[in-house]
Motif scaffolding. Structure first.
Motif, PDB file in Angstrom:
ATOM      1  N   UNK A   1       0.823  -1.211   0.000  1.00 28.90           N
ATOM      2  CA  UNK A   1       0.000   0.000   0.000  1.00 28.90           C
ATOM      3  C   UNK A   1       0.860   1.265   0.000  1.00 28.90           C
ATOM      4  N   UNK A   2       1.975   1.240   0.716  1.00 25.95           N
ATOM      5  CA  UNK A   2       2.893   2.392   0.691  1.00 25.95           C
ATOM      6  C   UNK A   2       3.495   2.568  -0.704  1.00 25.95           C
ATOM      7  N   UNK A   3       3.831   1.461  -1.368  1.00 30.83           N
ATOM      8  CA  UNK A   3       4.369   1.550  -2.731  1.00 30.83           C
ATOM      9  C   UNK A   3       3.326   2.107  -3.690  1.00 30.83           C
ATOM     10  N   UNK A   4       2.077   1.662  -3.535  1.00 28.83           N
ATOM     11  CA  UNK A   4       0.986   2.189  -4.365  1.00 28.83           C
ATOM     12  C   UNK A   4       0.833   3.693  -4.150  1.00 28.83           C
ATOM     13  N   UNK A   5       0.827   4.101  -2.894  1.00 27.39           N
ATOM     14  CA  UNK A   5       0.670   5.531  -2.595  1.00 27.39           C
ATOM     15  C   UNK A   5       1.794   6.349  -3.228  1.00 27.39           C
ATOM     16  N   UNK A   6       3.003   5.796  -3.214  1.00 29.33           N
ATOM     17  CA  UNK A   6       4.158   6.517  -3.765  1.00 29.33           C
ATOM     18  C   UNK A   6       4.038   6.748  -5.256  1.00 29.33           C
ATOM     19  N   UNK A   7       3.571   5.756  -6.001  1.00 27.53           N
ATOM     20  CA  UNK A   7       3.533   5.899  -7.465  1.00 27.53           C
ATOM     21  C   UNK A   7       2.293   6.636  -7.957  1.00 27.53           C
ATOM     22  N   UNK A   8       1.313   6.862  -7.072  1.00 27.51           N
ATOM     23  CA  UNK A   8       0.109   7.590  -7.479  1.00 27.51           C
ATOM     24  C   UNK A   8       0.353   9.096  -7.513  1.00 27.51           C
ATOM     25  N   UNK A   9      -0.265   9.754  -8.489  1.00 25.54           N
ATOM     26  CA  UNK A   9      -0.267  11.204  -8.515  1.00 25.54           C
ATOM     27  C   UNK A   9      -1.215  11.732  -7.446  1.00 25.54           C
ATOM     28  N   UNK A  10      -1.091  13.004  -7.065  1.00 20.04           N
ATOM     29  CA  UNK A  10      -2.027  13.567  -6.084  1.00 20.04           C
ATOM     30  C   UNK A  10      -3.480  13.341  -6.516  1.00 20.04           C
ATOM     31  N   UNK A  11      -4.304  12.885  -5.583  1.00 19.51           N
ATOM     32  CA  UNK A  11      -5.710  12.574  -5.821  1.00 19.51           C
ATOM     33  C   UNK A  11      -5.915  11.344  -6.699  1.00 19.51           C
ATOM     34  N   UNK A  12      -4.854  10.564  -6.919  1.00 23.56           N
ATOM     35  CA  UNK A  12      -4.980   9.345  -7.708  1.00 23.56           C
ATOM     36  C   UNK A  12      -5.772   8.281  -6.962  1.00 23.56           C
ATOM     37  N   UNK A  13      -6.315   7.324  -7.708  1.00 23.66           N
ATOM     38  CA  UNK A  13      -7.165   6.294  -7.109  1.00 23.66           C
ATOM     39  C   UNK A  13      -6.499   4.918  -7.118  1.00 23.66           C
ATOM     40  N   UNK A  14      -6.965   4.081  -6.205  1.00 21.02           N
ATOM     41  CA  UNK A  14      -6.506   2.699  -6.099  1.00 21.02           C
ATOM     42  C   UNK A  14      -7.743   1.819  -5.942  1.00 21.02           C
ATOM     43  N   UNK A  15      -7.935   0.896  -6.889  1.00 21.10           N
ATOM     44  CA  UNK A  15      -9.081  -0.021  -6.858  1.00 21.10           C
ATOM     45  C   UNK A  15      -8.544  -1.445  -6.794  1.00 21.10           C
ATOM     46  N   UNK A  16      -9.084  -2.236  -5.863  1.00 21.24           N
ATOM     47  CA  UNK A  16      -8.627  -3.614  -5.750  1.00 21.24           C
ATOM     48  C   UNK A  16      -9.782  -4.543  -5.412  1.00 21.24           C
ATOM     49  N   UNK A  17      -9.593  -5.827  -5.748  1.00 17.90           N
ATOM     50  CA  UNK A  17     -10.537  -6.879  -5.355  1.00 17.90           C
ATOM     51  C   UNK A  17      -9.748  -7.972  -4.644  1.00 17.90           C
ATOM     52  N   UNK A  18     -10.394  -8.569  -3.629  1.00 16.59           N
ATOM     53  CA  UNK A  18      -9.776  -9.651  -2.861  1.00 16.59           C
ATOM     54  C   UNK A  18     -10.849 -10.679  -2.517  1.00 16.59           C
ATOM     55  N   UNK A  19     -10.417 -11.893  -2.195  1.00 14.13           N
ATOM     56  CA  UNK A  19     -11.368 -12.823  -1.600  1.00 14.13           C
ATOM     57  C   UNK A  19     -11.859 -12.202  -0.301  1.00 14.13           C
ATOM     58  N   UNK A  20     -13.135 -12.362   0.003  1.00 21.54           N
ATOM     59  CA  UNK A  20     -13.704 -11.647   1.150  1.00 21.54           C
ATOM     60  C   UNK A  20     -13.047 -12.144   2.443  1.00 21.54           C
ATOM     61  N   UNK A  21     -12.346 -11.268   3.159  1.00 23.74           N
ATOM     62  CA  UNK A  21     -11.601 -11.729   4.337  1.00 23.74           C
ATOM     63  C   UNK A  21     -12.483 -12.186   5.493  1.00 23.74           C
ATOM     64  N   UNK A  22     -13.742 -11.779   5.508  1.00 28.28           N
ATOM     65  CA  UNK A  22     -14.626 -12.175   6.603  1.00 28.28           C
ATOM     66  C   UNK A  22     -15.180 -13.586   6.442  1.00 28.28           C
ATOM     67  N   UNK A  23     -15.182 -14.079   5.208  1.00 28.15           N
ATOM     68  CA  UNK A  23     -15.823 -15.369   4.954  1.00 28.15           C
ATOM     69  C   UNK A  23     -14.895 -16.411   4.336  1.00 28.15           C
ATOM     70  N   UNK A  24     -13.811 -15.961   3.714  1.00 23.95           N
ATOM     71  CA  UNK A  24     -12.843 -16.880   3.121  1.00 23.95           C
ATOM     72  C   UNK A  24     -11.645 -17.007   4.050  1.00 23.95           C
ATOM     73  N   UNK A  25     -11.846 -17.679   5.174  1.00 26.76           N
ATOM     74  CA  UNK A  25     -10.774 -17.882   6.150  1.00 26.76           C
ATOM     75  C   UNK A  25     -10.168 -19.272   5.963  1.00 26.76           C
ATOM     76  N   UNK A  26      -8.998 -19.524   6.555  1.00 27.13           N
ATOM     77  CA  UNK A  26      -8.353 -20.830   6.355  1.00 27.13           C
ATOM     78  C   UNK A  26      -9.201 -22.030   6.750  1.00 27.13           C
ATOM     79  N   UNK A  27     -10.129 -21.849   7.698  1.00 29.05           N
ATOM     80  CA  UNK A  27     -10.932 -22.990   8.144  1.00 29.05           C
ATOM     81  C   UNK A  27     -12.416 -22.816   7.852  1.00 29.05           C
TER      82      UNK A  27
END
Length: 241
Positions: free
Chosen positions: A125-151
């Motif tokens: 996230x720090x690397x993303x912030x560094x390469x973004x221009x001022x007011x730049x956006x960051x969009x991401x998708x992940x497996x849902x951390x609340x429901x896709x747990x190891x068990x």
């Protein structure tokens, strides 16, 4: 740079991603909706793999740089680029550092279903912030951390309904799915709590603007009925503050 786990399964993964309905029908429509109009923008596709997202953005008018640690997936991405040139530039780099990319160089950064592969999400996230221009956006998708747990598991009840049983949410560990024929069974994932993701974003100077939890319908809900009741993925849009 360490060898990526995806190097060993690159051809299989390329085929799986191109044909996978869960990605194309559930994840990408929401991801692209949060990204919005990209015409004339300079965008970094972080952990780009073989370039599915990068090529969509380039066709929509963006100038795209794709970054990945897997040399073999980048080879596949460059093969697609040679077959249909869109001006996509590929970089073999680590998302936790992005050493090959200058600061404040991009209007937006996108990372689709890959943050779970990265050991140090705070550094990313720090690397993303560094390469973004001022007011730049960051969009991401992940497996849902609340429901896709190891068990976490699906359980069918006596009345035919399907339930998601979740345990071990607070244990932030690297894990592999029992489904060895799937991506997470082959390369594993880093489980993190939702608060870990959100706090790491804020500490890196990325303000959360919007969250989406796409609900499965149609053939995806028929194949995995629980995804019509419990979200499989989480999609977020952030802004550099």
């Amino acid at each position: 740079m360490t060898v990526s786990a995806y190097d060993e399964i690159a051809a299989w993964y390329d085929n799986t991603v191109r044909e996978g309905s869960l990605l194309h029908d559930l994840v990408l429509p929401t991801l692209f909706d949060l990204i919005g109009n990209v015409e004339g923008l300079r965008i970094c596709d972080l952990a780009c793999g073989q370039g599915v997202v990068a090529r969509h953005l380039a066709k929509s008018g963006a100038a795209v740089v794709g970054v990945d640690t897997s040399a073999r997936l980048l080879d596949i991405a460059q093969r697609y680029e040679a077959e249909e040139p869109l001006g996509i530039v590929c970089r073999h780099d680590d998302a936790q550092r992005l050493a090959t990319l200058p600061g404040a160089a991009f209007d937006g950064v996108v990372c689709s279903m890959s943050l779970m592969d990265i050991p140090d999400v705070a550094a990313t996230f720090h690397a993303v912030q560094r390469i973004l221009r001022p007011n730049g956006w960051f969009v991401f998708s992940i497996t849902h951390p609340c429901f896709q747990t190891p068990t976490s598991t699906w359980t069918e009840k006596a009345d035919g309904t399907v339930w998601r049983e979740v345990r071990g949410y607070f244990r932030e560990v690297f894990w592999r799915s029992d489904n060895r024929s799937g991506v997470r069974g082959q390369v594993g994932a880093y489980h993190r709590t939702l608060s870990t993701y959100v706090n790491a974003l804020l500490e890196a100077g990325l303000c959360l603007e919007r969250l989406c939890e796409p609900r499965a319908s149609g053939h995806i809900a028929e194949r995995v009925p629980g995804y019509g009741e419990v979200p499989a993925v989480l999609v977020a849009r952030c802004r550099k503050v």
